[in-house]
Each structure stands twice: as structure tokens, then as C-alpha cells.
Write a protein that holds these residues in place. Structure first.
Motif, PDB file in Angstrom:
ATOM      1  N   GLU A 137       8.357  -5.101  12.823  1.00  0.00           N
ATOM      2  CA  GLU A 137       7.382  -6.324  12.795  1.00  0.00           C
ATOM      3  C   GLU A 137       7.981  -7.866  12.876  1.00  0.00           C
ATOM      4  O   GLU A 137       7.175  -8.575  12.698  1.00  0.00           O
ATOM      5  CB  GLU A 137       6.392  -5.963  11.740  1.00  0.00           C
ATOM      6  CG  GLU A 137       6.493  -4.590  10.944  1.00  0.00           C
ATOM      7  CD  GLU A 137       5.192  -4.298  10.391  1.00  0.00           C
ATOM      8  OE1 GLU A 137       4.182  -4.856  10.515  1.00  0.00           O
ATOM      9  OE2 GLU A 137       5.167  -3.689   9.342  1.00  0.00           O
ATOM     10  N   ASN A 138       9.264  -7.902  12.523  1.00  0.00           N
ATOM     11  CA  ASN A 138       9.494  -9.401  12.566  1.00  0.00           C
ATOM     12  C   ASN A 138      11.156  -9.485  13.297  1.00  0.00           C
ATOM     13  O   ASN A 138      11.703  -8.541  13.465  1.00  0.00           O
ATOM     14  CB  ASN A 138       9.532  -9.902  11.266  1.00  0.00           C
ATOM     15  CG  ASN A 138      10.317  -9.060  10.479  1.00  0.00           C
ATOM     16  OD1 ASN A 138      11.170  -8.378  10.550  1.00  0.00           O
ATOM     17  ND2 ASN A 138       9.941  -9.073   9.136  1.00  0.00           N
TER      18      ASN A 138
ATOM     19  N   LEU B 139      14.244  -6.820  14.424  1.00  0.00           N
ATOM     20  CA  LEU B 139      14.609  -6.926  15.774  1.00  0.00           C
ATOM     21  C   LEU B 139      16.218  -7.212  15.978  1.00  0.00           C
ATOM     22  O   LEU B 139      17.168  -6.630  16.473  1.00  0.00           O
ATOM     23  CB  LEU B 139      14.030  -8.275  16.378  1.00  0.00           C
ATOM     24  CG  LEU B 139      14.101  -8.373  17.966  1.00  0.00           C
ATOM     25  CD1 LEU B 139      12.758  -8.933  18.600  1.00  0.00           C
ATOM     26  CD2 LEU B 139      15.386  -9.087  18.324  1.00  0.00           C
TER      27      LEU B 139
ATOM     28  N   LEU C 250       6.857   0.115  17.305  1.00  0.00           N
ATOM     29  CA  LEU C 250       7.022  -1.242  17.626  1.00  0.00           C
ATOM     30  C   LEU C 250       5.707  -2.018  17.176  1.00  0.00           C
ATOM     31  O   LEU C 250       4.671  -1.969  17.888  1.00  0.00           O
ATOM     32  CB  LEU C 250       7.105  -1.493  18.983  1.00  0.00           C
ATOM     33  CG  LEU C 250       8.342  -0.688  19.755  1.00  0.00           C
ATOM     34  CD1 LEU C 250       8.466  -0.879  21.215  1.00  0.00           C
ATOM     35  CD2 LEU C 250       9.797  -1.080  19.129  1.00  0.00           C
TER      36      LEU C 250
ATOM     37  N   ARG D 232       3.491  -4.633  17.449  1.00  0.00           N
ATOM     38  CA  ARG D 232       3.282  -5.687  18.192  1.00  0.00           C
ATOM     39  C   ARG D 232       2.325  -6.888  17.647  1.00  0.00           C
ATOM     40  O   ARG D 232       2.563  -7.907  17.932  1.00  0.00           O
ATOM     41  CB  ARG D 232       2.988  -5.379  19.472  1.00  0.00           C
ATOM     42  CG  ARG D 232       3.803  -4.175  20.259  1.00  0.00           C
ATOM     43  CD  ARG D 232       3.521  -4.386  21.814  1.00  0.00           C
ATOM     44  NE  ARG D 232       2.139  -3.945  22.113  1.00  0.00           N
ATOM     45  CZ  ARG D 232       1.666  -3.928  23.243  1.00  0.00           C
ATOM     46  NH1 ARG D 232       2.305  -4.119  24.274  1.00  0.00           N
ATOM     47  NH2 ARG D 232       0.629  -3.600  23.367  1.00  0.00           N
TER      48      ARG D 232
ATOM     49  N   LEU E  58       4.922  -8.894  15.593  1.00  0.00           N
ATOM     50  CA  LEU E  58       5.729  -9.127  16.407  1.00  0.00           C
ATOM     51  C   LEU E  58       5.536 -10.447  17.392  1.00  0.00           C
ATOM     52  O   LEU E  58       6.198 -11.395  17.575  1.00  0.00           O
ATOM     53  CB  LEU E  58       6.556  -8.065  17.140  1.00  0.00           C
ATOM     54  CG  LEU E  58       7.649  -7.345  16.613  1.00  0.00           C
ATOM     55  CD1 LEU E  58       7.954  -6.002  17.570  1.00  0.00           C
ATOM     56  CD2 LEU E  58       9.024  -8.136  16.550  1.00  0.00           C
TER      57      LEU E  58
ATOM     58  N   ASP F 247       5.788 -13.568  15.262  1.00  0.00           N
ATOM     59  CA  ASP F 247       7.278 -13.937  14.975  1.00  0.00           C
ATOM     60  C   ASP F 247       8.191 -14.159  16.357  1.00  0.00           C
ATOM     61  O   ASP F 247       8.856 -15.084  16.246  1.00  0.00           O
ATOM     62  CB  ASP F 247       8.188 -12.662  14.553  1.00  0.00           C
ATOM     63  CG  ASP F 247       8.407 -13.049  13.063  1.00  0.00           C
ATOM     64  OD1 ASP F 247       7.950 -14.120  12.359  1.00  0.00           O
ATOM     65  OD2 ASP F 247       9.267 -12.669  12.455  1.00  0.00           O
TER      66      ASP F 247
ATOM     67  N   VAL G 250       7.603 -11.007  23.905  1.00  0.00           N
ATOM     68  CA  VAL G 250       7.204  -9.767  23.330  1.00  0.00           C
ATOM     69  C   VAL G 250       7.505  -8.554  24.538  1.00  0.00           C
ATOM     70  O   VAL G 250       7.952  -7.518  23.806  1.00  0.00           O
ATOM     71  CB  VAL G 250       5.901  -9.774  22.990  1.00  0.00           C
ATOM     72  CG1 VAL G 250       5.369  -8.370  22.589  1.00  0.00           C
ATOM     73  CG2 VAL G 250       5.599 -10.797  21.772  1.00  0.00           C
TER      74      VAL G 250
END
Length: 527
Positions: A258-259, A263, A278, A280, A283, A286, A292
Motif C-alpha cells: 500500500e505504500n 514497493l 495490490l 491501489r 498506493l 503514495d 500506478v
């Protein structure tokens, strides 16, 4: 990370686009994870969700108490019995989630270009210029110019119900922010996300551990969705915790990315986890919006090559309030499947949305259409090349079974398995036909009582694309000493015929263990 090319079968005839889709027993090869809650708690609604194609039920503990979720789960069990549709259970942890606390539950209106103070004093009331939060360390990690995002439930990105803030000043434990857009926050809790800032809280919190060791143990959860996974160590810590909780040592852990921190450590997290979600929503805050899709394609590709399920979230947000998705959302679902995703996870759409059943049905139909043009040949070659030579014994058998099934145009692959590993490896090569995973239970004893394993393994197949499990009679051995095991094959064939995937004169590929040898064979059915 590198992205992969779109796996699309060419050419697509325009005429075929206008043909009506045929209904099948399995709505799609891809799986749908539905979050159960406020608008999807009744037996009737859950039964309709199962019939529409939901194969995993997600219980999100970032809201609602254990009693509410238990009632929902009991209704799920009734629905499973009445519909005869198998469904797995996923517990989603809260993790180090920062929240704005609004005890009065009155709507809070925030005005663009005015200031609002974030305070750790939760006894204060939420107002237009003061928001209490559940974290005392925010002032220590943010600096002037940082971006903070606040929204209800999961972020919708709708600029009337969520708000962007810019930090202008840190004053003791309080953080003063400039409001960048006017919005109205409603409800008791909103999630707060600080873009690209590490929050020093454990991934598996004490509250999470309490829920897992009580509700999770009581209900033998199949999957643990580990929110805010940032390092491989997070997964190892969660697995160590589960290993001490009886049957939960079999629970699979899905790391939720999530961030940016998650990643950056993606490869080692993937190695440690049983699957990846994933996320999103977070994300998308971030990461810059234009990045994305790159992460999605690269992450799904890595999951595919590792043979681990990839689950994509936040696809049809508009269906929370509307009967149809937007054109962009429909395309997004299809692209997730063309990228190679195993499952689509629906959150607010089924949790509190007005049309949970219709959402599952429409997403399933889009998945099915995308699967028809998924370029399996290109995918298969890429997977074989990635694995390289020499292959392991099991990998070789699995890829051979898929190649044989495609060459002879088999209607189905039947795999006999105890652990489910062989069936998952077959599914890794994305055959164009369903894989019937016949899970043969193993007898276990601790000197005090006997019990059969197999139910976990069968249900855990329900998040893998193309895998359709059935639990065999425990009296049948997983490994046959004879040339075939006629009785158990007959059970699998009968199931295939009743579900409409097997017909007279069809060719089938059978994958099973005979003695110490794994065998792939092709059979042709008579009348």
C-alpha cells in the motif's frame, strides 16, 4: 521492476464483439473477493453473491466489531450450504492505519484555503478547524510542505468526500495544515494517509493479534490479508504468530502492498508471502497517478512468474452508488485480467455499496470477456523461459500438462493433489480450460485424536485463477499404486459433467501421482 507487454490475442473480429456471451457454470476463470458487511450481511444477499461468482469472502476489521463479523460469517456458512458453492474466508487486518476520530459522528465541513489542526487529543471534538487523530507521533514525522490525505473508508478520490492537506506548521504534538479542497467528512472514522512518510508502528498490531487469536482461530481463517506490509520481516513475523495458533499454521498470508516502502521491498516480500494484494487506494496516494499502472503491470508479472496469486483492488468504485461501472472502470478490470491478475478484490462496492450482487456479476462478466482474448501462447512461452532449465520435476509435469491440454483441445485438466501445490503450479501456466483440483485429504493424528486435512487446501485454491477445487473422499489415497484410481476419477468426472464443463467425446488431461512417479495422461470420453 520492468513492465510486460499487453497479452492480447490478435486479431479480434468486430463481429465477435457483438455476439452475446454464453453463460457457463464457472462465470469466469478469474476470482472475485467480496468484502461482506453493512449491505451484504443477510443470507439472501450472500447467497446471491456466491451465485454471482464470489469465491472468497473478506472480513475487514478496520471497522465493525467481532460480534458483527461473526454474525456475517454464520450467514455465509448458511449460504454456502444452501447454494453448494465453496467459499474461502479472508481476515483483513487494520495494521498501522492512522485514523481521524469523530466521536459525535456529525458531518465535518472543511473549507478550501483555511487551516485545520490535527491533534492527538482524542477527547476533543472533531470540528471544521480541529481533527483528533489516533497517533501521537505524527508531529515527529511530518515537516512543512508534506501532503496528508483524509477520506472515509478507503479513499475514493472524490473531492467532495475526501480532502488533501498541506502541512504548514508543526506546533508541539499538533500539526497545522492548509486545506487544499472543500469537502464534507461524514461518519465516525476517516483514514489518514501521509504521502511517502514512514509511520513507526508495527505492521501486526496488538489489536490485530487479539482479533486473529480469537475470531481467526474460532473460524479457521483461510487467508490473512496483512495490511501495510513494508518488509519481508513483516510476513515472517505474522507467520511465526500464526504458527502458534493451532490450525492457523495452514493459513496463507497475502501481503498488502500500500505504500512506497512496500514497493521498494517488493521482491523479498513476494518471496516470503503466499500471495500479493495490490492495494491501489493507498498506493494511488503514495505514487504519482501516472506511475500506478507501471507498478501494477510489473508487480502482477512478478507474481505470475513466481506462481503466486496477484489480487488487484479498487476497480469499480462508482458501483458503490451506481448500477453500472464507468467505461474507464470496465476497461480497468479487463486490463487487470490481461495483465495476469488472479483475482479482483471488491471493497466498499460490496461492503456498503447499494448493488453488491450486480457488482460481482458485472465484474465477473468483464473478467470472462478479457480471458477470451488473453494471449495464453505468449504467456506460456514467457513463463517457461523465465523458469529456465533444468526445471524441477513438478514444474516440468505442470507445464507439460498445460501444453498437452492445449494441443489436444482438452475441455478440462483434472489434477489429484494433497497439498494443492501441483494444482497451483498447473494454474501458474494459465491454461485456457478450467483445472479441477481434486484435493485428497490426509489423515493426521496427535496421539489423542484423528483428523483429516484437505479443507484448507481446497478453499485456498479459490483465489487462484482457473482453479476449481473439490474435496475427495478421505478413503481414497492421494497416490495410487495401480495404473489408475478409477473410483476417484469417476467422482471427478461426475462433478465435471454435472457442472457442464465435461461432455461426451471430450478429451481430458489427467495429472496424478502413481507410486513415486507423476503422470500426465490424455483420455477421451465415450458416450
Amino acid at each position: 521492476m520492468h513492465s510486460n507487454h499487453l497479452l492480447l490475442e490478435e486479431p479480434i473480429r468486430m463481429a465477435s464483439i457483438l455476439e452475446s456471451s454464453k453463460s457457463t457454470f464457472f462465470p469466469a476463470m478469474s476470482r472475485i473477493v467480496g468484502t461482506l458487511g453493512i449491505n451484504s450481511q443477510s443470507v439472501e444477499t450472500i447467497s446471491a453473491c456466491l451465485k454471482a461468482g464470489m469465491s472468497v469472502a473478506r472480513f475487514d476489521f478496520s471497522w465493525g466489531d467481532a460480534e458483527f463479523h461473526q454474525k456475517t460469517l454464520e450467514n455465509l456458512k448458511i449460504a454456502i450450504k444452501s447454494t453448494k458453492k465453496l467459499c474461502a474466508v479472508m481476515l483483513d487486518t487494520v495494521g498501522p492505519e492512522l485514523q481521524v476520530v469523530n466521536k459525535s459522528e456529525r458531518p465535518v465541513s472543511l473549507q478550501e484555503e483555511t487551516l485545520v489542526v490535527l491533534t492527538p487529543d482524542q477527547d476533543k471534538e472533531a470540528t471544521s478547524n480541529l481533527l483528533p487523530i489516533n497517533f501521537s507521533g505524527l508531529s515527529k514525522v511530518v515537516t512543512k510542505g508534506d501532503t496528508i490525505f483524509i477520506g472515509q473508508y478507503l479513499f475514493t478520490g472524490s473531492e467532495t468526500t475526501s480532502v488533501w492537506l498541506e502541512v504548514t506548521e508543526v506546533n508541539g504534538e499538533e500539526v497545522v495544515c492548509l486545506i487544499k479542497n472543500s469537502a464534507t467528512l461524514s461518519g465516525p472514522l476517516y483514514t489518514l494517509h501521509v504521502s511517502q512518510i514512514r509511520i513507526d508502528l508495527p505492521t501486526l498490531t496488538d489489536k490485530d493479534k487479539e482479533v486473529i487469536s480469537t475470531w481467526g482461530v474460532r473460524n479457521n481463517i483461510d487467508f490473512l490479508s496483512l495490511s501495510y506490509t513494508r518488509h519481508a520481516e513483516d510476513v515472517r513475523h505474522a507467520r511465526e504468530f500464526l504458527s502458534k495458533l493451532g490450525d492457523l499454521n495452514q493459513t496463507q498470508i497475502f501481503a498488502k502492498i500500500e505504500n512506497v516502502e512496500g514497493l521498494n521491498h517488493f521482491d523479498e516480500i513476494l518471496q516470503e508471502a503466499d500471495g500479493i494484494i495490490l492495494s491501489r487506494g493507498n498506493l494511488g496516494i503514495d505514487l504519482p497517478p501516472e506511475k500506478v499502472f507501471l507498478f501494477q503491470k510489473a508487480a502482477v508479472y512478478k507474481c505470475n512468474m513466481a506462481g503466486k496469486p496477484a489480487v488487484v483492488t479498487r476497480v469499480v468504485d462508482s458501483m458503490t452508488d451506481n448500477l453500472r461501472p464507468t467505461r474507464a472502470e470496465a476497461t480497468d478490470v479487463a486490463n487487470a485480467i490481461l495483465d495476469g491478475s488472479d483475482a479482483i478484490l471488491l471493497g466498499a462496492e460490496t461492503l456498503r455499496g447499494l448493488y453488491p450482487v450486480e457488482t460481482i456479476s458485472i465484474v465477473g462478466k468483464i473478467c470472462a470477456e478479457a480471458e477470451k482474448v488473453f494471449n495464453q501462447d505468449l504467456y506460456f512461452k514467457r513463463a517457461v523461459k523465465y523458469v529456465g532449465e533444468p526445471m524441477t520435476h513438478l514444474e516440468s509435469i505442470a507445464s507439460s500438462a498445460v501444453r498437452a491440454a492445449i494441443k489436444v483441445k482438452a475441455s478440462v485438466i483434472i489434477c489429484f493433489t494433497s497439498s494443492g501445490r501441483a494444482a497451483r503450479l498447473i494454474a501458474k501456466y494459465r491454461p485456457t480450460m478450467p483445472v479441477l483440483s481434486v484435493v485428497i485429504p490426509r489423515v493426521k493424528t496427535n496421539q489423542l485424536r484423528w483428523k483429516f486435512s484437505g479443507a484448507f487446501e481446497a478453499r485456498q485454491s479459490l483465489i487462484v485463477r482457473g482453479l476449481f477445487p473439490m474435496l475427495a473422499d478421505p478413503r481414497h489415497p492421494a497416490e495410487s499404486t495401480g495404473a489408475t484410481n478409477e473410483s476417484i476419477l469417476k467422482v471427478a468426472l461426475d462433478y465435471g459433467k454435472s457442472s457442464g464443463v465435461i461432455k461426451s467425446h471430450d478429451r481430458l488431461v489427467i495429472c496424478q501421482k502413481i507410486g513415486d512417479a507423476s503422470v500426465v495422461k490424455i483420455i477421451e470420453l465415450e458416450d
